[in-house]
Design a protein around this motif. Structure first.
Motif, short mmCIF file in Angstrom:
data_model
loop_
_atom_site.label_atom_id
_atom_site.label_comp_id
_atom_site.label_asym_id
_atom_site.label_seq_id
_atom_site.Cartn_x
_atom_site.Cartn_y
_atom_site.Cartn_z
N PHE A 210 0.81 -1.22 0.00
CA PHE A 210 0.00 0.00 0.00
C PHE A 210 0.84 1.27 0.00
CE2 PHE A 210 -1.80 3.37 2.74
CZ PHE A 210 -2.80 3.81 1.89
N LYS A 211 1.89 1.31 0.84
CA LYS A 211 2.68 2.53 0.97
C LYS A 211 3.38 2.86 -0.35
CE LYS A 211 3.59 1.95 5.91
NZ LYS A 211 4.63 1.73 6.94
N ARG A 212 3.30 4.12 -0.72
CA ARG A 212 3.92 4.57 -1.97
C ARG A 212 5.08 5.51 -1.67
NH1 ARG A 212 -0.71 7.13 -5.41
NH2 ARG A 212 -1.09 8.15 -3.41
N ARG A 213 6.06 5.46 -2.54
CA ARG A 213 7.22 6.34 -2.41
C ARG A 213 7.43 7.09 -3.72
NH1 ARG A 213 11.49 1.77 -0.19
NH2 ARG A 213 10.22 1.00 1.54
N SER B 224 10.57 11.73 -15.19
CA SER B 224 9.63 12.36 -14.28
C SER B 224 9.53 11.54 -12.99
CB SER B 224 8.25 12.49 -14.93
OG SER B 224 7.72 11.20 -15.22
N THR B 225 8.93 12.12 -11.97
CA THR B 225 8.76 11.43 -10.70
C THR B 225 7.29 11.17 -10.44
OG1 THR B 225 8.70 13.52 -9.47
CG2 THR B 225 10.85 12.43 -9.70
N ALA B 226 7.02 10.11 -9.69
CA ALA B 226 5.64 9.75 -9.37
C ALA B 226 5.64 8.91 -8.11
CB ALA B 226 5.00 8.98 -10.53
N LEU B 227 4.46 8.78 -7.51
CA LEU B 227 4.32 7.94 -6.32
C LEU B 227 3.94 6.53 -6.75
CD1 LEU B 227 2.35 10.34 -3.94
CD2 LEU B 227 4.74 9.66 -3.77
N ARG B 228 4.72 5.56 -6.31
CA ARG B 228 4.49 4.17 -6.67
C ARG B 228 4.80 3.28 -5.46
NH1 ARG B 228 2.59 6.40 -10.40
NH2 ARG B 228 2.91 6.05 -12.64
N ALA C 52 -2.01 -7.55 -4.13
CA ALA C 52 -2.15 -6.12 -4.45
C ALA C 52 -3.10 -5.44 -3.49
CB ALA C 52 -2.64 -5.96 -5.89
N ARG C 53 -2.70 -4.25 -3.05
CA ARG C 53 -3.60 -3.34 -2.34
C ARG C 53 -3.59 -1.98 -3.01
NH1 ARG C 53 -5.08 -5.52 2.75
NH2 ARG C 53 -5.85 -3.51 3.49
N ASP C 54 -2.93 -1.91 -4.15
CA ASP C 54 -2.89 -0.69 -4.94
C ASP C 54 -3.49 -1.01 -6.30
OD1 ASP C 54 -1.38 2.16 -5.23
OD2 ASP C 54 -1.30 1.06 -7.12
N PRO C 55 -4.51 -0.28 -6.74
CA PRO C 55 -5.18 -0.59 -8.01
C PRO C 55 -4.23 -0.66 -9.20
CG PRO C 55 -6.50 0.96 -6.75
CD PRO C 55 -5.20 0.82 -6.01
N ARG C 56 -3.19 0.17 -9.20
CA ARG C 56 -2.26 0.16 -10.32
C ARG C 56 -1.52 -1.18 -10.42
NH1 ARG C 56 -0.05 4.43 -9.19
NH2 ARG C 56 -0.89 5.89 -10.72
N ASP C 57 -1.13 -1.73 -9.26
CA ASP C 57 -0.46 -3.04 -9.27
C ASP C 57 -1.40 -4.12 -9.81
OD1 ASP C 57 1.81 -1.93 -8.26
OD2 ASP C 57 1.49 -2.60 -6.19
N LEU C 58 -2.67 -4.09 -9.39
CA LEU C 58 -3.61 -5.09 -9.87
C LEU C 58 -3.80 -5.00 -11.38
CD1 LEU C 58 -5.71 -7.32 -9.39
CD2 LEU C 58 -7.42 -5.52 -9.06
#
Length: 482
Positions: free
Chosen positions: A58-61, A69-73, A103-109
């Motif tokens: 769940f935790k994003r960095r 570019s930078t993003a939270l993942r 997965a607890r992050d929709p992007r990972d799923l």
């Protein structure tokens, strides 16, 4: 379930647990046993177990993407390794204990769904919560991950609010490693360790022969004084201990002191502030890592990372160091780069408009009124703490008043402690070239960054020119205003 015609023969068993406080990996061990039992029932062959122990889904960095570019993942090397192998065909199935282990992050799923649909591979969970073999299963997985993500966000919000409440009350937050000098609950002083902390402060503030942090660490090692974790003492660990607000009986939250703590102080507030100021002064004026004074002023054009002074096989150089997160593809000889930049700096200082601009900056001094106001505000902070301790103020009143005064203190200190004008006054007092030679490495870097705040970009080496130094590799990242 019975084996299917496309029964995986090289399946991955993915096991994950967010927080392994016991550090015994039992959580993932139980998941592996259940996963292997399911594989036996289905007739699958497990070729590899990928373990994500003590890893959050769940935790994003903040990370850098391929386009720069930078993003939270979420940062999950194990999960990404599994996707790569499934996508390449090296593995042909995925088993997990439960969907929320995957997965607890929709992007990972969504990334997993893409691989499953493109490669036509089965992905299931022992609980039955994950079956991505049809539209209904995929839709249900999306709903469940969204719910799990919401649950994690709710938990994070409640925990953050609880920690804020504890901080406002001056109580310890709990969790993490035991702070040196205090018991694990953070409320009782350990006399033997408190004595060591006071000794550290005395050595740092010694008016005749102040000790370096590494010397303090070496002496502790020589005497066999144990650290809180049993790890070897270092200058960094000494600094961390003596500069923590907790040793002065203060409670900090998110890097800011929010008020007095409920535990006893080991160092008097004045002593602690003097230690912090002394160490900050050392870092600013005699930074031993700054023998190479262009560190922080040179930049890699490929990955946008700062070049660092480094000792290479062919002598000192500035390098986009891979151990520090750089790409490792850009390097330049240190002595030649420093000589070239010094020449450019001195050439700039001969231009009337530049000299006039620098003189204006250098002669901008802090007035005595600012210094007096700073002293008055600092005294008022101490008086305010005393009033709260005597219960003449509520904590809410104390906190509100302190925030107002601290804002003024920060602004005043910024003016009083500004280093660039001090360096420039030294440089422009008399012969500029002689003044440049007298500057410390830190002073030279300060002048370079005053002239060119964005520093220089170091272009790749043209191997067709042999090993000859090419000054054209150094390009200002932003043009100096005329």
């Amino acid at each position: 379930m019975k084996p299917t015609q496309n029964t995986p023969k090289r399946a991955i068993l993915l096991v994950r647990i967010s927080d392994d406080k016991a550090e015994d990996a039992r959580g993932v061990g139980r998941q592996e046993a259940d996963g292997r039992a399911l594989a036996d029932r289905l007739g699958w062959t497990i070729a590899e177990v990928i373990t994500e122990n003590d890893t959050s889904a769940f935790k994003r960095r903040k990370v850098m993407l391929p386009d720069g570019s930078t993003a939270l993942r979420t940062v999950r090397p194990g999960f990404r390794n599994a996707l790569d192998k499934l996508s390449s065909g090296a593995r042909d199935g995925l088993i997990a204990d439960d969907l929320d282990r995957v997965a607890r992050d929709p992007r990972d799923l969504e990334d997993l769904i893409d691989v499953v649909e493109q490669r036509h591979i089965p992905a299931i969970a022992t609980t039955g919560s994950m079956r991505l073999d049809n539209d209904a299963g995929i839709t249900m997985a999306r709903v469940m991950v969204a719910i799990a993500n919401k649950s994690s966000r709710d938990t994070r919000r409640r925990v953050a609010r609880k920690h804020q409440e504890l901080a406002e009350e001056g109580k310890p937050g709990g969790g993490g490693f035991r702070g040196y000098g205090f018991t694990r609950n953070g409320m009782e002083v350990i006399p033997a360790e408190a004595k060591v902390i006071r000794w550290m402060a005395e050595r740092i503030l010694d008016p005749v022969e102040p000790w370096a942090l590494n010397r303090i660490a070496a002496d502790l090692e020589r005497r066999g004084v144990p650290s809180a974790t049993g790890a070897k003492w270092s200058g960094r660990s000494v600094r961390s201990i003596v500069t923590k607000p907790s040793v002065a009986g203060l409670r900090a939250h998110k890097g800011e002191v929010v008020g007095p703590a409920v535990w006893s102080a080991i160092l008097e507030r004045d002593v602690w502030e003097a230690v912090c100021a002394t160490l900050a002064g050392r870092a600013g004026s005699t930074d031993l890592t700054l023998k190479r004074w262009l560190t922080g002023a040179l930049w890699c054009p490929l990955c946008r990372h700062s070049l660092t002074g480094w000792q290479g096989n062919h002598g000192p150089r500035y390098w986009c160091a891979t151990p520090l997160g750089g790409c490792g593809k850009i390097a330049i000889k240190a002595d030649r780069a420093e000589a070239e930049v010094a020449t450019r700096v001195l050439d700039l200082l001969t231009k009337p408009n530049i000299l006039q601009r620098l003189t204006a900056i250098a002669t901008t001094s802090v007035t005595e009124d600012v210094r007096r106001e700073l002293a008055e505000d600092e005294a008022q902070l101490k008086q305010l703490a005393g009033m709260w301790a005597r219960k003449e103020l509520t904590f809410a009143e104390y906190r509100e008043a302190r925030a107002i005064i601290e804002d003024r203190v920060k602004e005043s200190r910024t003016l009083v402690q500004s280093s660039a004008p001090r360096v420039l006054r030294s440089l422009l007092a008399g012969d500029v070239r002689k003044g440049w030679e007298r500057l410390t490495p830190a002073g030279k870097r300060e002048v370079v960054l005053t002239l060119l705040p964005d520093g220089y970009e170091v272009g790749p080496h043209d191997r067709s020119r042999g090993n000859a130094f090419d000054p054209r590799r150094l390009t200002p990242r932003a043009a100096l205003a005329a």
